[in-house]
Design a protein around this motif. Structure first.
Motif, short mmCIF file in Angstrom:
data_model
loop_
_atom_site.label_atom_id
_atom_site.label_comp_id
_atom_site.label_asym_id
_atom_site.label_seq_id
_atom_site.Cartn_x
_atom_site.Cartn_y
_atom_site.Cartn_z
N MET A 1 46.69 22.28 -32.87
CA MET A 1 47.14 20.95 -33.20
C MET A 1 48.59 20.89 -33.66
O MET A 1 49.27 19.92 -33.34
N PRO A 2 49.07 21.88 -34.41
CA PRO A 2 50.49 21.82 -34.78
C PRO A 2 51.42 21.86 -33.57
O PRO A 2 52.46 21.20 -33.58
N LEU A 3 51.03 22.59 -32.55
CA LEU A 3 51.85 22.63 -31.34
C LEU A 3 51.86 21.28 -30.64
O LEU A 3 52.88 20.86 -30.09
N ILE A 4 50.72 20.59 -30.67
CA ILE A 4 50.66 19.25 -30.09
C ILE A 4 51.54 18.30 -30.89
O ILE A 4 52.23 17.44 -30.32
N ALA A 5 51.56 18.45 -32.21
CA ALA A 5 52.42 17.61 -33.05
C ALA A 5 53.90 17.86 -32.73
O ALA A 5 54.68 16.91 -32.65
N ILE A 6 54.26 19.10 -32.52
CA ILE A 6 55.65 19.42 -32.17
C ILE A 6 55.99 18.86 -30.79
O ILE A 6 57.09 18.34 -30.57
N LEU A 7 55.04 18.94 -29.86
CA LEU A 7 55.25 18.37 -28.54
C LEU A 7 55.41 16.85 -28.62
O LEU A 7 56.28 16.28 -27.94
N LEU A 8 54.62 16.19 -29.44
CA LEU A 8 54.76 14.75 -29.62
C LEU A 8 56.12 14.40 -30.25
O LEU A 8 56.73 13.38 -29.91
N ASP A 9 56.60 15.25 -31.15
CA ASP A 9 57.93 15.05 -31.71
C ASP A 9 59.01 15.15 -30.63
O ASP A 9 59.96 14.35 -30.62
N ALA A 10 58.86 16.11 -29.75
CA ALA A 10 59.83 16.26 -28.66
C ALA A 10 59.80 15.06 -27.72
O ALA A 10 60.86 14.58 -27.27
N LEU A 38 50.00 6.74 -33.98
CA LEU A 38 48.54 6.64 -34.01
C LEU A 38 47.88 7.97 -33.67
O LEU A 38 46.92 8.39 -34.33
N ALA A 39 48.43 8.67 -32.67
CA ALA A 39 47.89 9.99 -32.30
C ALA A 39 48.05 10.98 -33.45
O ALA A 39 47.12 11.76 -33.75
N LEU A 40 49.20 10.97 -34.12
CA LEU A 40 49.41 11.88 -35.25
C LEU A 40 48.52 11.52 -36.44
O LEU A 40 48.04 12.41 -37.15
N LEU A 41 48.27 10.24 -36.65
CA LEU A 41 47.36 9.83 -37.71
C LEU A 41 45.94 10.32 -37.43
O LEU A 41 45.27 10.85 -38.33
N ILE A 42 45.51 10.21 -36.19
CA ILE A 42 44.18 10.71 -35.81
C ILE A 42 44.13 12.23 -35.97
O ILE A 42 43.14 12.77 -36.47
N MET A 43 45.20 12.91 -35.58
CA MET A 43 45.23 14.36 -35.73
C MET A 43 45.19 14.77 -37.20
O MET A 43 44.55 15.76 -37.55
#
Length: 98
Positions: A1-10, A38-43
């Motif tokens: 999940m942290p990698l997905i958060a970094i990808l969403l930041d990019a 919204l995706a980060l809040l769900i994560m």
């Protein structure tokens, strides 16, 4: 999940850079940033890993683990950027696209 958060930041950063060049894309950027927040809040809510690290007796608090802190900080930063998008769209403050 942290990698997905970094990808969403990019993705959010790339979207911002695209909008900085074309003012016609502000509405699309607002929608995209809203989806990312919204995706980060769900994560953040559904994170199944370890959230708290060791106990700090000096301050009597638990510290976030690095993985959970990446997700939470990403949520905070993107929520602030979403707020700036809304301020820009309403004309209250154009700080973000100056």
């Amino acid at each position: 999940m942290p990698l997905i958060a970094i990808l969403l930041d990019a993705i959010a950063f790339g979207s911002y850079r695209l909008q900085a060049q074309s003012a016609a894309l502000y509405h699309l950027g607002l929608v995209g940033q809203s989806v990312i927040v919204l995706a980060l809040l769900i994560m953040t809510i559904t994170y199944k890993g370890k959230k708290l690290g060791w106990f700090n007796f000096a301050t009597w608090t638990h510290n976030f683990t690095i993985r959970y802190a990446v997700i939470v900080l990403s949520l905070i930063v993107n929520a602030l950027v979403l707020f700036l998008y809304i301020l820009n769209l309403t004309g209250t403050n154009t700080l973000i696209f100056r």
